[in-house]
Design a protein around this motif. Sequence first.
Motif, mmCIF file in Angstrom:
data_model
loop_
_atom_site.group_PDB
_atom_site.id
_atom_site.type_symbol
_atom_site.label_atom_id
_atom_site.label_comp_id
_atom_site.label_asym_id
_atom_site.label_seq_id
_atom_site.Cartn_x
_atom_site.Cartn_y
_atom_site.Cartn_z
ATOM 1 N N ALA A 176 0.830 -1.206 0.000
ATOM 2 C CA ALA A 176 0.000 0.000 0.000
ATOM 3 C C ALA A 176 0.868 1.262 0.000
ATOM 4 O O ALA A 176 0.534 2.257 -0.663
ATOM 5 N N LEU A 177 1.979 1.228 0.738
ATOM 6 C CA LEU A 177 2.882 2.373 0.728
ATOM 7 C C LEU A 177 3.447 2.610 -0.667
ATOM 8 O O LEU A 177 3.560 3.760 -1.119
ATOM 9 N N GLU A 233 2.103 1.902 -3.515
ATOM 10 C CA GLU A 233 1.080 2.366 -4.454
ATOM 11 C C GLU A 233 0.543 3.752 -4.103
ATOM 12 O O GLU A 233 0.213 4.533 -4.996
ATOM 13 N N GLN A 234 0.455 4.069 -2.813
ATOM 14 C CA GLN A 234 -0.253 5.279 -2.405
ATOM 15 C C GLN A 234 0.648 6.405 -1.902
ATOM 16 O O GLN A 234 0.179 7.534 -1.780
ATOM 17 N N GLU A 235 1.894 6.121 -1.591
ATOM 18 C CA GLU A 235 2.779 7.156 -1.052
ATOM 19 C C GLU A 235 4.031 7.263 -1.916
ATOM 20 O O GLU A 235 4.976 6.483 -1.765
ATOM 21 N N PRO A 236 4.063 8.250 -2.836
ATOM 22 C CA PRO A 236 5.225 8.376 -3.738
ATOM 23 C C PRO A 236 6.537 8.596 -2.996
ATOM 24 O O PRO A 236 7.597 8.212 -3.501
ATOM 25 N N GLY A 237 6.482 9.202 -1.807
ATOM 26 C CA GLY A 237 7.710 9.463 -1.075
ATOM 27 C C GLY A 237 8.448 8.211 -0.657
ATOM 28 O O GLY A 237 9.651 8.268 -0.371
ATOM 29 N N HIS A 274 2.228 10.117 6.844
ATOM 30 C CA HIS A 274 1.165 9.425 6.108
ATOM 31 C C HIS A 274 1.323 7.917 6.234
ATOM 32 O O HIS A 274 0.327 7.172 6.377
ATOM 33 N N ALA A 275 2.576 7.437 6.194
ATOM 34 C CA ALA A 275 2.806 6.002 6.341
ATOM 35 C C ALA A 275 2.336 5.501 7.705
ATOM 36 O O ALA A 275 1.717 4.429 7.814
ATOM 37 N N PHE A 276 2.610 6.284 8.761
ATOM 38 C CA PHE A 276 2.155 5.866 10.092
ATOM 39 C C PHE A 276 0.632 5.846 10.180
ATOM 40 O O PHE A 276 0.038 4.947 10.779
ATOM 41 N N ARG A 277 -0.010 6.841 9.579
ATOM 42 C CA ARG A 277 -1.479 6.868 9.630
ATOM 43 C C ARG A 277 -2.084 5.756 8.780
ATOM 44 O O ARG A 277 -3.116 5.191 9.143
ATOM 45 N N MET A 278 -1.415 5.446 7.656
ATOM 46 C CA MET A 278 -1.878 4.299 6.863
ATOM 47 C C MET A 278 -1.761 3.009 7.664
ATOM 48 O O MET A 278 -2.672 2.154 7.637
#
Length: 537
Positions: free
Chosen positions: A58-59, A61-65, A125-129
């Motif tokens: 998911a990271l 796919e959803q978090e470009p960083g 964002h990764a932690f919240r995901m």
Amino acid sequence: MPQVVRPRIAVPHGTHTAAPLPQRFRSLADRASVEVLHRAARTLVASLPALTDRLVEALYEQEPGYRAAIDSDRAEVWQEVHHSLRHNVGSLIQPREYRDAAHRTSRWIGEIRAGQGVPLDAVLHAFRMGGAMVWQDLVDETARRDPDDVRLLVHVAADVWNFVDEHCGIVADAYRQAERRLSWRRENQQRLMIAALLDGTARIADLGEAAAMLGLPEQGRYAVLAVASAPRGPQQPGAAARPPLSLPVASPSAVSSPGPALTAPTAPMASTTAPATATTTPYGWTGPDTTQLPRTRPGPDRPSEAEPYAGPHAPPDRPSDTEPYAGPHAGPHARSHTGPHIAPHTAPHAPPYRPAAPLWHSGPDAEFAILPLTGEAGDLGELHAIAAALDASAATGTRAGIGSAVDGLAALGDARRLAETALRACPATGGTVLLDEHLPDALVVSSPALGSALADRVLGPLDRLDPSDRDVIVETLTAWLDADGSAQRAGARLYCHRNTVLNRLRRFEQLTGRCLTRPRDAVEVSLALAARRLLGP
């Protein structure tokens, strides 16, 4: 995680208790809700590898960083996520046992990601995901086991999300601290690298690293600027402050370094067809505004219809009464620039200065700036524009010297020494000296002992005169040399008749035995005047 088990204990009617301490959040969890949470969390611990796989995917796919880090070392990111989930999910079951380890893990992740350059927003964002995925799995597991228990999870939802927010705060704090340490270390490395380049002690093998660190081309053209403020009086003790300077800079570098700020002008560049407007410098010169003049060559910022650059030495219009002093021995005369003041650099045909922002280094007696140049070799247009901007913006009494252009970072040590020579050739009253246009003065200051000896030999006979009489002759001689040997123009500067100028020049020749129409004597007189002006009596 803050302790999830916070059983609500009924207070008997009429019993008074002390007022509770202020809390950011009051948990609604009861024993039944906590048991449901623990049961679902234990199932998550058993399936933690699968949960880690899903979160890493998911990271990506959803978090470009995070994509670059995952592409670089997917196994390392997987271990990091797994380690964090293991401690954080364990904190849902045993808060006291896992709390400190979970905090250490979050701080470690924040520091690692700061060092890798992953944006802080991406890390949060990764932690919240991860928190959202853990919460959804807790709900799904509870619904699978007993759908009626799902309503009990509502009472622990706030505890779970407060836990996620707490760790986001820990990560953000660790990230910022690591970023400050890295920034300080990077700036310190830049200072050391700039100092090594200007000192000429940088190793050839380190030039590529220096170019990447400072954002400069290794084989580019550079000049060095040396700036020294006017000495402070007794009422202002302490080191001289950096002068407020303003140079037109088109594309400031991302590299930060200490030193005077060179900022871009607020007014936009005028059209190439706009007429040049008059501008007055602090030294009283009035002439065309160089920021309004045509540019030099076609390019991304330079229209092809612009007029060609005519060069910094285009001859000015000379009046008809500029005949040279003939004297008793007619012959050629030498041209000199040995006036008592450095004239402001107008650069009437120079293009605006448009390199990246200069990098500064503080020396014991002056400030030095590395000036990236974009013009061709032998083109002094950029240096003229820099000198003109310095003349217009520097504080009164500020002395500045600009050395000759050099090729490549490896030659910056030589460029600094040239800038120091130019600075020594600058009068004590202030101004800007462009070394390429004051090479005779540079020769004098490069060898002070020989310069003083020449001044004593050529001008020594004048010292026997009354000081006021001597100063009149020296002033007249200087004005005549500055006027290219024109007695008419020298007289206009001195507010006297041209014949008065000629008489004073003849008297100088009689006292010193020199002939101003003889090239060798004219050169020696010019250098002697420069030595007396720059080195003192």
